[in-house]
Design a protein around this motif. Structure first.
Motif, PDB file in Angstrom:
ATOM      1  N   HIS A  19     -26.827   0.407  33.067  1.00 48.11           N
ATOM      2  CA  HIS A  19     -25.513   0.401  33.724  1.00 48.11           C
ATOM      3  C   HIS A  19     -24.872   1.769  33.511  1.00 48.11           C
ATOM      4  CE1 HIS A  19     -21.628  -1.000  35.105  1.00 48.11           C
ATOM      5  NE2 HIS A  19     -21.093  -0.496  34.011  1.00 48.11           N
ATOM      6  N   ALA A  27     -28.369  -2.424  31.980  1.00 50.45           N
ATOM      7  CA  ALA A  27     -27.858  -3.284  33.053  1.00 50.45           C
ATOM      8  C   ALA A  27     -28.141  -4.741  32.703  1.00 50.45           C
ATOM      9  CB  ALA A  27     -28.521  -2.913  34.373  1.00 50.45           C
ATOM     10  N   ASP A  31     -26.562  -8.742  37.009  1.00 47.69           N
ATOM     11  CA  ASP A  31     -26.200  -7.630  37.897  1.00 47.69           C
ATOM     12  C   ASP A  31     -27.432  -7.123  38.647  1.00 47.69           C
ATOM     13  OD1 ASP A  31     -23.549  -7.809  37.053  1.00 47.69           O
ATOM     14  OD2 ASP A  31     -23.817  -6.266  35.495  1.00 47.69           O
ATOM     15  N   LEU A  32     -28.561  -7.048  37.946  1.00 49.57           N
ATOM     16  CA  LEU A  32     -29.801  -6.613  38.588  1.00 49.57           C
ATOM     17  C   LEU A  32     -30.219  -7.602  39.675  1.00 49.57           C
ATOM     18  CD1 LEU A  32     -31.838  -5.394  35.482  1.00 49.57           C
ATOM     19  CD2 LEU A  32     -30.641  -3.993  37.166  1.00 49.57           C
ATOM     20  N   GLN A  33     -30.119  -8.884  39.368  1.00 49.23           N
ATOM     21  CA  GLN A  33     -30.470  -9.926  40.341  1.00 49.23           C
ATOM     22  C   GLN A  33     -29.582  -9.818  41.575  1.00 49.23           C
ATOM     23  OE1 GLN A  33     -33.117 -12.168  39.958  1.00 49.23           O
ATOM     24  NE2 GLN A  33     -32.705 -12.658  42.086  1.00 49.23           N
ATOM     25  N   ALA A  34     -28.295  -9.606  41.359  1.00 46.15           N
ATOM     26  CA  ALA A  34     -27.354  -9.506  42.481  1.00 46.15           C
ATOM     27  C   ALA A  34     -27.611  -8.258  43.326  1.00 46.15           C
ATOM     28  CB  ALA A  34     -25.917  -9.502  41.957  1.00 46.15           C
ATOM     29  N   ALA A  35     -27.926  -7.153  42.671  1.00 45.20           N
ATOM     30  CA  ALA A  35     -28.100  -5.883  43.389  1.00 45.20           C
ATOM     31  C   ALA A  35     -29.475  -5.727  44.018  1.00 45.20           C
ATOM     32  CB  ALA A  35     -27.830  -4.720  42.442  1.00 45.20           C
ATOM     33  N   PHE A  36     -30.531  -6.212  43.338  1.00 48.47           N
ATOM     34  CA  PHE A  36     -31.897  -5.946  43.778  1.00 48.47           C
ATOM     35  C   PHE A  36     -32.696  -7.195  44.135  1.00 48.47           C
ATOM     36  CE2 PHE A  36     -30.684  -2.363  41.076  1.00 48.47           C
ATOM     37  CZ  PHE A  36     -30.978  -1.293  41.909  1.00 48.47           C
ATOM     38  N   THR A  39     -35.082  -9.227  38.598  1.00 51.24           N
ATOM     39  CA  THR A  39     -34.766  -8.636  37.292  1.00 51.24           C
ATOM     40  C   THR A  39     -35.964  -7.846  36.762  1.00 51.24           C
ATOM     41  OG1 THR A  39     -35.452 -10.649  36.139  1.00 51.24           O
ATOM     42  CG2 THR A  39     -33.102 -10.443  36.688  1.00 51.24           C
ATOM     43  N   ILE A  44     -37.590  -2.714  40.341  1.00 49.29           N
ATOM     44  CA  ILE A  44     -36.303  -2.064  40.604  1.00 49.29           C
ATOM     45  C   ILE A  44     -36.470  -0.543  40.584  1.00 49.29           C
ATOM     46  CG2 ILE A  44     -33.989  -1.680  39.656  1.00 49.29           C
ATOM     47  CD1 ILE A  44     -34.116  -4.667  38.713  1.00 49.29           C
TER      48      ILE A  44
END
Length: 98
Positions: A19, A27, A31-36, A39, A44
């Motif tokens: 992050h 991170a 947040d990783l799941q939401a963005a990419f 996980t 990523i």
């Protein structure tokens, strides 16, 4: 066409996703799941390399600028033969970069 490195270990210092890397804050998985949509840090990293923007540190920018400046000074010194040596004894790169 350029060469693409396939081994992530040759490209990245780490496959960890942060992050805030300067503070060492990793991170969060949510947040990783939401963005990419995953996980998986390796997946990523591959996506970031394929579609991300290059960020260069201040130190790297400074070094690039210094190299560029010296390259330009070298070209100018190499092409200074427009005047005779008696009138203009010329510059060397050290003088031009002072």
């Amino acid at each position: 066409m350029g060469h693409s490195e396939k081994d992530l270990d040759e490209v990245l210092q780490s496959t960890s996703v942060f992050h805030n890397v300067s503070k060492g804050v990793a991170a969060k998985d949510k947040d990783l799941q939401a963005a990419f949509g995953t996980t998986d840090h390796t997946a990523i990293c591959l996506e970031i390399l394929a579609r991300g923007e290059l960020q260069v540190s201040e130190e790297e920018r400074k070094m690039q600028y210094e190299h560029l400046f010296k390259d330009v000074a070298s070209v100018l010194v190499d092409n200074q033969g427009l005047e005779t040596p008696e009138v203009n004894p010329g510059l060397n790169v050290s003088m031009a970069t002072m």
